[in-house]
Design a protein around this motif. Sequence first.
Motif, PDB file in Angstrom:
ATOM      1  N   SER A 102       0.805  -1.219   0.000  1.00  0.00           N
ATOM      2  CA  SER A 102       0.000   0.000   0.000  1.00  0.00           C
ATOM      3  C   SER A 102       0.839   1.271   0.000  1.00  0.00           C
ATOM      4  O   SER A 102       0.494   2.252  -0.661  1.00  0.00           O
ATOM      5  CB  SER A 102      -0.930   0.031   1.226  1.00  0.00           C
ATOM      6  OG  SER A 102      -1.844  -1.038   1.210  1.00  0.00           O
ATOM      7  N   ARG A 134       2.797   2.939  -3.433  1.00  0.00           N
ATOM      8  CA  ARG A 134       2.533   2.216  -4.676  1.00  0.00           C
ATOM      9  C   ARG A 134       1.379   2.876  -5.415  1.00  0.00           C
ATOM     10  O   ARG A 134       0.421   3.337  -4.799  1.00  0.00           O
ATOM     11  CB  ARG A 134       2.183   0.751  -4.377  1.00  0.00           C
ATOM     12  CG  ARG A 134       2.301  -0.166  -5.579  1.00  0.00           C
ATOM     13  CD  ARG A 134       2.135  -1.619  -5.142  1.00  0.00           C
ATOM     14  NE  ARG A 134       0.805  -1.900  -4.646  1.00  0.00           N
ATOM     15  CZ  ARG A 134      -0.233  -2.208  -5.424  1.00  0.00           C
ATOM     16  NH1 ARG A 134      -0.090  -2.274  -6.727  1.00  0.00           N
ATOM     17  NH2 ARG A 134      -1.412  -2.449  -4.889  1.00  0.00           N
ATOM     18  N   GLU A 135       1.474   2.925  -6.744  1.00  0.00           N
ATOM     19  CA  GLU A 135       0.436   3.558  -7.541  1.00  0.00           C
ATOM     20  C   GLU A 135      -0.916   2.857  -7.332  1.00  0.00           C
ATOM     21  O   GLU A 135      -0.997   1.632  -7.302  1.00  0.00           O
ATOM     22  CB  GLU A 135       0.805   3.501  -9.022  1.00  0.00           C
ATOM     23  CG  GLU A 135      -0.166   4.255  -9.917  1.00  0.00           C
ATOM     24  CD  GLU A 135       0.260   4.256 -11.375  1.00  0.00           C
ATOM     25  OE1 GLU A 135      -0.504   4.780 -12.199  1.00  0.00           O
ATOM     26  OE2 GLU A 135       1.362   3.730 -11.681  1.00  0.00           O
ATOM     27  N   GLY A 136      -1.967   3.660  -7.144  1.00  0.00           N
ATOM     28  CA  GLY A 136      -3.291   3.105  -6.915  1.00  0.00           C
ATOM     29  C   GLY A 136      -3.513   2.638  -5.495  1.00  0.00           C
ATOM     30  O   GLY A 136      -4.532   2.002  -5.204  1.00  0.00           O
ATOM     31  N   GLY A 144      -2.282   3.451  -1.024  1.00  0.00           N
ATOM     32  CA  GLY A 144      -1.766   4.458  -0.110  1.00  0.00           C
ATOM     33  C   GLY A 144      -2.002   4.077   1.335  1.00  0.00           C
ATOM     34  O   GLY A 144      -2.673   3.083   1.645  1.00  0.00           O
ATOM     35  N   PRO A 196      -7.324  -1.581  -6.281  1.00  0.00           N
ATOM     36  CA  PRO A 196      -7.575  -0.185  -5.919  1.00  0.00           C
ATOM     37  C   PRO A 196      -8.861   0.069  -5.163  1.00  0.00           C
ATOM     38  O   PRO A 196      -8.928   1.014  -4.371  1.00  0.00           O
ATOM     39  CB  PRO A 196      -7.586   0.522  -7.282  1.00  0.00           C
ATOM     40  CG  PRO A 196      -6.735  -0.326  -8.162  1.00  0.00           C
ATOM     41  CD  PRO A 196      -7.003  -1.735  -7.718  1.00  0.00           C
ATOM     42  N   ASP A 199      -8.926   9.584  -0.835  1.00  0.00           N
ATOM     43  CA  ASP A 199      -7.915   9.230  -1.845  1.00  0.00           C
ATOM     44  C   ASP A 199      -8.520   8.322  -2.908  1.00  0.00           C
ATOM     45  O   ASP A 199      -8.295   8.514  -4.108  1.00  0.00           O
ATOM     46  CB  ASP A 199      -6.744   8.495  -1.195  1.00  0.00           C
ATOM     47  CG  ASP A 199      -5.782   9.411  -0.464  1.00  0.00           C
ATOM     48  OD1 ASP A 199      -5.980  10.643  -0.498  1.00  0.00           O
ATOM     49  OD2 ASP A 199      -4.836   8.878   0.151  1.00  0.00           O
ATOM     50  N   GLN A 200      -9.254   7.314  -2.466  1.00  0.00           N
ATOM     51  CA  GLN A 200      -9.840   6.362  -3.410  1.00  0.00           C
ATOM     52  C   GLN A 200     -10.858   7.050  -4.317  1.00  0.00           C
ATOM     53  O   GLN A 200     -10.904   6.790  -5.508  1.00  0.00           O
ATOM     54  CB  GLN A 200     -10.474   5.191  -2.650  1.00  0.00           C
ATOM     55  CG  GLN A 200      -9.439   4.289  -1.975  1.00  0.00           C
ATOM     56  CD  GLN A 200     -10.062   3.162  -1.196  1.00  0.00           C
ATOM     57  OE1 GLN A 200     -10.525   3.353  -0.074  1.00  0.00           O
ATOM     58  NE2 GLN A 200     -10.089   1.974  -1.780  1.00  0.00           N
ATOM     59  N   ALA A 213      -9.172   8.905  -6.980  1.00  0.00           N
ATOM     60  CA  ALA A 213      -8.609   8.008  -7.996  1.00  0.00           C
ATOM     61  C   ALA A 213      -9.681   7.403  -8.896  1.00  0.00           C
ATOM     62  O   ALA A 213      -9.365   6.587  -9.768  1.00  0.00           O
ATOM     63  CB  ALA A 213      -7.813   6.895  -7.323  1.00  0.00           C
TER      64      ALA A 213
END
Length: 312
Positions: free
Chosen positions: A213, A216-218, A220, A241, A269-270, A273
């Motif tokens: 997490s 890393r991309e996607g 956090g 994700p 954040d999600q 995205a």
Amino acid sequence: MDADIIVAELTADRAPAVVELCRRALDLPEDAAEAPAVVDALWTRAAADRPVLALGAYRGAELVGALVCSVAGPDPRVGHVDLVAVDPGQRRRGVGRTLLSYAERALAGLGAAEVLLAGNPPWYAWPGIDVRYTPAVCAALALGYRQDRTAWNMTADLSYDGSPALRPTEAAEARLAGQGVSVRRAGPADLPALAAFARSTFGGAWDAELAGSVGREGAGCHLAERDGEVLGFAAYGSSRPSWFGPMGTAPAAEGTGIGGVLLRRCLRDQRAAGVDRAQIGWVGPVPFYSGSAGARIERVFFLYRKTLTAQQ
């Protein structure tokens, strides 16, 4: 078992074919959409810390079924079937049963004394069999598995601005700051302290999920600390994700509001995205997630277990 079905171990170059099979075979749209991330987590990333075996069922040259199984990291006597997918046109023709029987023998050869149709954390697709996958439930019962647990996911709705899951956290963060508690996004340099906190406070094996997490991309992670001491963390995106977790708050800090702040920071954040429905996987404290994010129980899973015999 159907003599026309040939089972063979799959090599990594067959992963795209397995993804396409899963897209056809997984009846729930959200599962089919996340097939690439699921296959990558179970097959590629999980293999770094435990024995993983991917099997394909063929009729002639056609891949009609796939199964991914693994051995539990903490206890090699326990095997897990992490994913079974059968082409819709091949159902009720013995494909799933043949794959499961083959997997049982393979796991027994690796030292497993029992097999679970249940997720093998930290890399898992679902806690168990979604109750809506009726053919999978029937296959498990026909092969002698017994249900020993029920688990559930909760859904946090991120699709609209007024969602309880997206409530502002600024006032709560200011209150925490007055108590000497700071909240921030975690970076790679925080991983050792986060892993040590998770192990000492909760046990288990969250190290890999945290590593998957942070940075890393996607994915956090957010943490709360006071005087350099970690008081809590919340992470998302380790397996895919749209999934939230793990998270944990130090017992001494429970009731301070830290958990709700960390949770909603991750959910924001999600949402940013592009995720409009976050899945909180394998939930324990239902009231917390309901109160902090308006989350609701939406997916229910049966978890199955079978003791292997010497003949297997």
